[in-house]
Design an enzyme around this catalytic site. Structure first.
Site, PDB file in Angstrom:
ATOM      1  N   GLU A 137       0.800  -1.222   0.000  1.00 24.26           N
ATOM      2  CA  GLU A 137       0.000   0.000   0.000  1.00 24.26           C
ATOM      3  C   GLU A 137       0.831   1.271   0.000  1.00 24.26           C
ATOM      4  OE1 GLU A 137      -0.955  -2.674   1.485  1.00 24.26           O
ATOM      5  OE2 GLU A 137      -3.061  -2.951   0.961  1.00 24.26           O
ATOM      6  N   HIS A 161     -10.024  -5.617  10.890  1.00 22.95           N
ATOM      7  CA  HIS A 161     -10.664  -5.433   9.583  1.00 22.95           C
ATOM      8  C   HIS A 161     -11.982  -4.705   9.682  1.00 22.95           C
ATOM      9  CE1 HIS A 161      -7.690  -8.496   8.669  1.00 22.95           C
ATOM     10  NE2 HIS A 161      -7.843  -8.211   7.394  1.00 22.95           N
TER      11      HIS A 161
END
Lengths: 419, 361
Positions: B90, B159
């Site tokens: 990322e 998450h």
């Protein structure tokens, strides 16, 4: 004109001609003389996964003169910034580049303004090499309206988009993926240009650098990563920060070159080589080549490396990391003076000019005096320049503010509509 | 118009709560129904078609057709130069996206979930959000960061976080959060066309939900304004602000005629719509999925207290996710996310209807 040509070809005859020459200003002939001169780089290049460029570099009097002038100007500018900082006219951070001028100047000589450069916070000289003016530098450092970022950026945030200079970044290592993004955009737009992403030996260990390198290699981006290895990441010597300080090899699959970063011609040669390599092997990969092109391609590089490269510039900064670092707690004064005596980039060019009899010592000193005056004038002008208007607090938050409201510290007192 | 089922509630007893969004479906045959997924996909398709500078990057956006199938078919249509599969890095690919935006391209960077955006948050904030300001307008960054945000179902603590409050606090960013298909289409198109960095917070659980859309919404020129909230349902007793999936929950509650505001835009926040509504109803409940401290509701509450204090007849109520990392067990997870009964209870408190105090844990 003819006198200067004779002078450059033979030093004995130059000695005889000198009394005549002194009456004539030689500055104009030097600055336009493009007779080829060949110089040798200080040391040969060392390479990783590719061929090395030749040690012989083509130049001319005009370029020598330009190198001298540009680097002397940068040197004087940074020293003047030091004084301004101590006089508290420059606040916050100030990272000076003196000693490293050859990287900025040599790189610029190898490329065009279509090529992009992005660097970290030691950006004053890179900005100037891309066409920035002294006034823009000093005004920005002092936070004034005439600054290149209108006083809103400061020392670490110089930009010049019309010359494809993208800053000026304070977060160590962030500029490398950004630079690979610029290269991506150049390839996407089919611009036939490359991006040089500069970073230091401290940033060389950043994970995001390897992430960007990986993607650039996978996607064949015309990105050239340039490690300005001045051997100290702030106060930490390279051997204390990197298990492998051979930064030019750290790209693994990516070709690398180690370059004497104090020699502007070595820098120029390496950057020329890198750009050629990136354009030849990057964007045209996948196109069908004619036989002649194919032969040229394979002969210029022993490894068919269709991706980006790393250039490690072995350079040195005379100042500490920033103005708050004396720069002598982690290295000896002897080391600093030693580099200054043996490897100073400006002195190297001065010696070249003198040895080729392109100018006298006095003439070069006159140029330096002129530069000093230019710098002093720019500082005086910058000092007169006003601070930004209060309304500037709220400008440029967005490119398109949509008429929303923004607030000052006391939101009932200070509000603004963002245009 | 959305048809909303109404249920009378007696004291403490609650009828079984229907899946939140079922009440929102209009069964009118004239309006077309599309899922949020289809809405996002069509928005991306149309914007890529209209502007060759728009390109997509992210993990699995190409050959896999998108981790949640949002980018389905786009690789085939636009080719690998415009739909780029990235490695799982990322920080690297977000930086590359921002750099491409510096040069003038218009990247749409997908985070598989916004939890992973934390790896790239330096580029979102320092490289993207602040550049236009630091460069005094030289470097604008026309980039969109999109992906699912907030809780899904049973995915656990790492998450499930909602990042609306974090991103919305940063000047230089625009933060949008669509609820239904119309929002998804209109706001994503607006985000891609906008010259500033936009954080586009979707919701995984809404991807498969269908909503009616008019012909106007389906037109390729359709766009919603950034910074404007929508009054999903008018009311008079209490104002409820919500965004993303929580907007669905609000329409479920009843007995009290709530005015439900779907924020759509977290930054800029539509303070004038919110305040105008509170001046009408005199009571406010803010609803969000994210952590309560320093959340979106805290900002809305402060804003209303500053602008409309004398109009408030009751303290502002905040309903938010529980102040704990998201647990896995189904019963605990249910307690960690706002439920309809939580909003009903808060609404009753705001309206001074008696509500017995819950036992403290």
């Amino acid at each position: 004109m003819a006198l200067s040509r004779l002078a450059s070809s033979s030093s004995r005859s130059a000695d005889l001609l000198k009394p005549l020459c002194s009456a004539i200003s030689l500055r104009r002939p030097i600055s336009t003389d493009t007779t080829p001169i060949t110089v040798e780089t200080s040391v040969p290049f060392t390479s990783h996964q590719c061929d090395t460029p030749s040690r012989s570099v083509q130049t001319n009097a005009k370029e020598l003169f330009t190198f001298f002038r540009d680097m002397a100007l940068m040197r004087r500018m940074e020293i003047a910034a030091d004084s301004l900082y101590k006089a508290k006219l420059i606040r916050g951070f100030c990272h000076l580049y003196d000693g490293q001028e050859a990287v900025a100047v040599g790189m610029e000589a190898a490329i065009t303004k279509k090529d992009c450069i992005i660097t970290a916070y030691r950006d004053h000289c890179t900005f100037v090499s891309r066409g920035g003016t002294l006034l823009e530098v000093f005004a920005e450092l002092m936070g004034r309206q005439a600054g290149c970022s209108r006083g809103k950026g400061g020392s670490m945030h110089f930009y010049k988009k019309d010359s494809n200079f993208y800053g000026g970044h304070g977060i160590v290592g962030a500029q490398v993926p950004l630079g690979c993004g610029l290269a991506f955009a150049q390839k996407y737009s089919k611009d036939e240009a490359v991006t040089f992403a500069l970073y230091g030996d401290g940033a060389a260990n950043q994970g995001q650098l390897f992430e960007a390198l990986n993607i650039s290699a996978l996607w064949d981006l015309p990105a050239i990563l340039v490690c300005e290895n001045n051997h100290y990441g702030m106060g930490t010597a390279e051997w204390r920060a990197a298990k492998s300080p051979a930064y030019y090899k750290r790209g693994d699959y990516a070709p690398g070159l180690k370059v004497d970063g104090m020699d502007a011609f070595a820098v120029k040669q390496a950057c020329t080589f890198a750009k050629e390599h990136a354009l030849k092997n990057g964007p045209i990969r996948g196109k069908s080549l004619s036989l002649v092109e194919a032969i040229k391609l394979t002969s210029s590089c022993s490894v068919c490396c269709a991706y980006m490269q790393i250039l490690e510039m072995d350079t040195y900064r005379y100042h500490g990391h920033s103005m708050s670092d004396p720069g002598s707690t982690y290295r000896t004064r002897d080391e600093i003076t030693g580099v200054r005596q043996e490897r100073d980039p400006v002195e190297r060019i001065r010696k070249l000019i003198l040895s080729h009899d392109l100018a006298t010592e006095k003439e070069l000193k006159d140029i330096e005096k002129e530069i000093r005056k230019e710098v002093d004038d720019a500082i005086a002008q910058a000092k007169e320049n006003p601070l930004p208007e209060s309304s500037e607090l709220f400008t440029n938050v967005y490119a398109k503010g949509l008429g929303v409201e923004s607030f000052g510290a006391d939101r009932k007192e200070v509000r603004a509509i963002l245009p | 118009m959305l048809a909303i089922a109404r249920q009378r509630m007696l004291g403490q007893s609650f009828k079984k709560i229907l899946p939140a969004v079922s009440v929102l479906r209009s069964y009118s045959s004239a309006a077309k129904q599309i899922t949020v997924r289809e809405a996002l996909n069509s928005a991306l398709d149309e914007e890529m078609s209209a502007d060759p500078k728009v390109f997509l990057m992210g993990e699995e956006v190409g050959e896999y057709q998108g981790a949640y199938k949002i980018t389905k078919g786009l690789l085939e249509k636009y080719g690998p130069e415009r739909v780029l599969d990235t490695p799982i890095t990322e920080a690297g690919f977000t930086g590359i996206g921002v750099g491409a935006a510096y040069y003038g391209l218009k990247p749409v960077v997908e985070f598989m979930t916004f939890n992973f955006s934390m790896q790239a948050i330096d580029h979102i904030i320092n490289s993207a959000a602040k550049s236009n300001y630091m460069s005094a307008g030289q470097i604008s960054v026309p980039i969109v960061f999109r992906g699912p945000n907030g809780a899904a179902a049973g995915v656990g603590a790492q998450h499930s976080q909602c990042y609306a409050a974090w991103y919305a606090s940063c000047p230089g960013l625009k933060v949008l959060s669509p609820y239904n298909s119309e929002d998804a289409r209109g706001l994503l198109k607006a985000a891609i066309r906008d010259p500033d960095p936009v954080v586009f917070l979707e919701n995984e659980l809404l991807y498969g939900e269908s909503f009616p859309v008019s012909d106007e919404v389906l037109d390729s020129s359709f766009c919603l304004p950034i910074g404007k909230a929508k009054i999903e349902r008018e009311g008079k007793d209490v104002t409820i602000t919500a965004f993303s999936k929580m907007a669905a929950e609000m329409l479920e509650k009843d007995g009290i005629y709530a005015e439900v505001i779907n924020l759509r835009s977290i930054r800029p926040l539509d303070r004038s719509t919110i305040n105008a509504s509170v001046r009408k109803t005199n009571r406010l409940i803010t609803v969000e999925e994210g952590f309560p401290q320093h959340g979106v509701g805290a900002e809305i509450c402060a804003s209303v207290v500053e602008e409309s204090f004398s109009y408030l007849d009751a303290p502002v109520e905040r309903i938010a996710g529980a102040d704990v990392p998201m647990p896995y067990a189904a019963n605990l997870e249910r307690m960690a996310v706002p439920q309809v009964e939580d909003i009903v209870r808060a609404a009753k408190r705001a309206c001074y209807r008696s509500v017995p105090l819950a036992a403290t844990a």
